[in-house]
Write a protein that holds these residues in place. Structure first.
Motif, PDB file in Angstrom:
ATOM      1  N   GLU A   1       0.823  -1.206   0.000  1.00  0.00           N
ATOM      2  CA  GLU A   1       0.000   0.000   0.000  1.00  0.00           C
ATOM      3  C   GLU A   1       0.859   1.259   0.000  1.00  0.00           C
ATOM      4  N   ARG A   2       1.997   1.187   0.674  1.00  0.00           N
ATOM      5  CA  ARG A   2       2.910   2.327   0.708  1.00  0.00           C
ATOM      6  C   ARG A   2       4.333   1.796   0.704  1.00  0.00           C
ATOM      7  N   HIS A   3       5.232   2.593   0.155  1.00  0.00           N
ATOM      8  CA  HIS A   3       6.649   2.250   0.139  1.00  0.00           C
ATOM      9  C   HIS A   3       7.406   3.382   0.817  1.00  0.00           C
TER      10      HIS A   3
ATOM     11  N   ALA B   1      -7.294   5.220 -13.435  1.00  0.00           N
ATOM     12  CA  ALA B   1      -5.957   4.622 -13.363  1.00  0.00           C
ATOM     13  C   ALA B   1      -4.875   5.503 -13.999  1.00  0.00           C
ATOM     14  N   PRO B   2      -5.096   6.089 -15.199  1.00  0.00           N
ATOM     15  CA  PRO B   2      -4.054   6.949 -15.774  1.00  0.00           C
ATOM     16  C   PRO B   2      -3.713   8.137 -14.871  1.00  0.00           C
ATOM     17  N   ALA B   3      -4.726   8.753 -14.284  1.00  0.00           N
ATOM     18  CA  ALA B   3      -4.479   9.901 -13.417  1.00  0.00           C
ATOM     19  C   ALA B   3      -3.730   9.488 -12.155  1.00  0.00           C
ATOM     20  N   ARG B   4      -4.080   8.325 -11.595  1.00  0.00           N
ATOM     21  CA  ARG B   4      -3.385   7.864 -10.387  1.00  0.00           C
ATOM     22  C   ARG B   4      -1.915   7.586 -10.674  1.00  0.00           C
ATOM     23  N   LEU B   5      -1.639   6.918 -11.784  1.00  0.00           N
ATOM     24  CA  LEU B   5      -0.252   6.638 -12.130  1.00  0.00           C
ATOM     25  C   LEU B   5       0.508   7.926 -12.416  1.00  0.00           C
ATOM     26  N   ALA B   6      -0.107   8.840 -13.143  1.00  0.00           N
ATOM     27  CA  ALA B   6       0.569  10.106 -13.453  1.00  0.00           C
ATOM     28  C   ALA B   6       0.872  10.884 -12.177  1.00  0.00           C
ATOM     29  N   ALA B   7      -0.074  10.891 -11.227  1.00  0.00           N
ATOM     30  CA  ALA B   7       0.158  11.593  -9.969  1.00  0.00           C
ATOM     31  C   ALA B   7       1.289  10.935  -9.185  1.00  0.00           C
TER      32      ALA B   7
ATOM     33  N   ARG C   1       5.114  -4.799  -9.978  1.00  0.00           N
ATOM     34  CA  ARG C   1       3.928  -5.307  -9.287  1.00  0.00           C
ATOM     35  C   ARG C   1       3.682  -4.579  -7.976  1.00  0.00           C
ATOM     36  N   ASP C   2       4.751  -4.085  -7.317  1.00  0.00           N
ATOM     37  CA  ASP C   2       4.573  -3.336  -6.078  1.00  0.00           C
ATOM     38  C   ASP C   2       4.001  -1.952  -6.358  1.00  0.00           C
ATOM     39  N   ILE C   3       4.438  -1.335  -7.460  1.00  0.00           N
ATOM     40  CA  ILE C   3       3.866  -0.044  -7.847  1.00  0.00           C
ATOM     41  C   ILE C   3       2.389  -0.216  -8.176  1.00  0.00           C
ATOM     42  N   ALA C   4       2.065  -1.248  -8.948  1.00  0.00           N
ATOM     43  CA  ALA C   4       0.673  -1.502  -9.325  1.00  0.00           C
ATOM     44  C   ALA C   4      -0.189  -1.727  -8.092  1.00  0.00           C
ATOM     45  N   SER C   5       0.343  -2.457  -7.113  1.00  0.00           N
ATOM     46  CA  SER C   5      -0.412  -2.733  -5.898  1.00  0.00           C
ATOM     47  C   SER C   5      -0.768  -1.451  -5.167  1.00  0.00           C
ATOM     48  N   GLN C   6       0.168  -0.505  -5.092  1.00  0.00           N
ATOM     49  CA  GLN C   6      -0.098   0.767  -4.438  1.00  0.00           C
ATOM     50  C   GLN C   6      -1.212   1.542  -5.132  1.00  0.00           C
ATOM     51  N   LEU C   7      -1.282   1.399  -6.449  1.00  0.00           N
ATOM     52  CA  LEU C   7      -2.237   2.173  -7.240  1.00  0.00           C
ATOM     53  C   LEU C   7      -3.547   1.433  -7.470  1.00  0.00           C
TER      54      LEU C   7
END
Length: 267
Positions: free
Chosen positions: A111-113, A188-194, A219-225
Motif C-alpha cells: 500500500e505504501r513504500h 488509473a491513468p491519473a493515479r499513475l501520473a500523480a 507489481r509493487d507499484i501496481a499494488s499501491q495504485l
C-alpha cells in the motif's frame, strides 16, 4: 520499433524478487552484522528529516539516540505484523520497507513504500494499540524503536521537537487523505501520473525535463495504485507513445513534465 517497457530484462540485485513469507514469519531474529565504523543510529541530518526539517542539534540528536533501540532486518522478513502490539514508535533508518497486507496465500499487497529515514508507524506506538497493517523489509533495512515514555521525555526537554513532530504528523495525515481521495475519484491513468509526478527530480542534462528512479518492482507499484501489473505496463506504453515518458529499466525520463502533471490532475 517497440517502445521501452517498465520491466527491465534483469532487475538490479537490490530489487530482486523476494521469496514469499511463511505464516510464522515475524521480526528478524538477530541483527545483521555491520561493517567497521558503521552505526545503526540516525545521525543529526537523518533525525532532522524524520522531524520534517533541518538537521537537529547535537543535544537533541544525542537525546533521541540514547532512547533508540536499532536492529537490522534482512530483505523479505516482516518488520511487524498486523495485530501485533508495538513496544514503541518505529522508524526505518536506512533501506526500503513496504507497508501493506499479507494475504492468506502469503502474497504481500503493498500500500505504501518508504525509504529511510522515515517513520513506519507513529500512531500504533503512541496510542499503545496493535499495528493496523503489516510491514516488510524490501531490502536489508535498519529499523529503530523508541518507547512512548522515552519519546515523551525527549519532547519535554526539547519543546521545539514536539512542534516539529506535530507538523510531521499533519503532513502524513494530509498525504493519506490525498491518496484516499485519488483512489476513490481518479481513474488509473491519473493515479499513475500523480504517483510519477510526485517522484520527479530535476534532469541535470535536460533542464526542461525530469527524471524518476523507480524505487520498486512493477507489481509493487501496481499494488499501491490498485491496478494490475498488466494495466500498469499498458499505461506506461501509452504515456510513452504520447511522448510524455521514455522508460529505460528503472529510470523514467519525463520528456514533458507539463503533460504528466495535466494527466495527474484529470479524473
Amino acid at each position: 520499433m517497440d517502445q521501452p517497457t517498465l520491466s527491465p530484462p534483469s532487475p538490479p540485485t537490490e530489487r530482486a524478487p523476494l521469496t514469499r513469507l511463511r505464516a510464522s514469519s515475524r521480526v528478524a531474529a538477530a541483527p545483521a552484522p555491520l561493517g567497521p565504523g558503521m552505526s545503526m543510529l540516525p545521525d543529526a541530518r537523518q533525525w532532522g528529516q524524520l522531524f520534517g526539517g533541518a538537521a537537529l542539534g547535537h543535544a537533541e540528536a544525542s537525546a533521541l539516540n540514547e532512547a533508540t533501540r536499532p536492529r537490522r532486518v534482512p530483505a523479505g522478513l516482516l518488520v511487524f505484523a498486523q495485530g501485533e502490539r508495538p513496544r514503541g514508535l518505529l522508524l526505518v533508518v536506512d533501506g526500503d520497507v513496504a507497508l501493506g497486507l499479507r494475504g492468506s496465500d502469503m502474497a504481500f499487497r503493498t500500500e505504501r513504500h518508504l525509504h529511510g529515514p522515515a517513520w513506519l508507524d507513529l500512531s500504533a506506538g503512541w496510542l499503545g494499540e496493535p499495528h493496523a497493517i503489516d510491514g516488510r523489509a524490501m531490502t536489508s533495512a535498519t529499523i529503530a524503536e523508541l518507547s512512548r515514555e522515552a519519546m515523551g521525555s525527549v519532547l519535554e526537554r526539547f519543546p521545539v521537537l514536539a512542534r516539529r513532530l506535530v507538523t510531521t504528523l499533519a503532513r502524513e495525515v494530509r498525504a493519506l487523505a490525498v491518496n484516499t481521495h485519488d483512489l476513490m475519484h481518479k481513474d488509473a491513468p491519473a493515479r499513475l501520473a500523480a504517483w510519477l509526478n510526485e517522484r520527479c527530480q530535476p534532469d541535470p542534462v535536460h533542464p526542461e525535463r525530469a527524471l524518476i528512479q523507480l524505487p520498486m518492482r512493477k507489481r509493487d507499484i501496481a499494488s499501491q495504485l490498485a491496478i494490475t501489473p498488466e494495466t500498469l505496463s499498458r499505461l506506461m506504453r501509452s504515456f510513452t507513445s504520447q511522448g510524455v515518458l521514455q522508460v529505460a529499466g528503472y529510470t523514467v525520463h519525463v520528456l514533458d513534465p507539463a503533460a504528466l502533471a495535466a494527466i495527474a490532475r484529470s479524473h
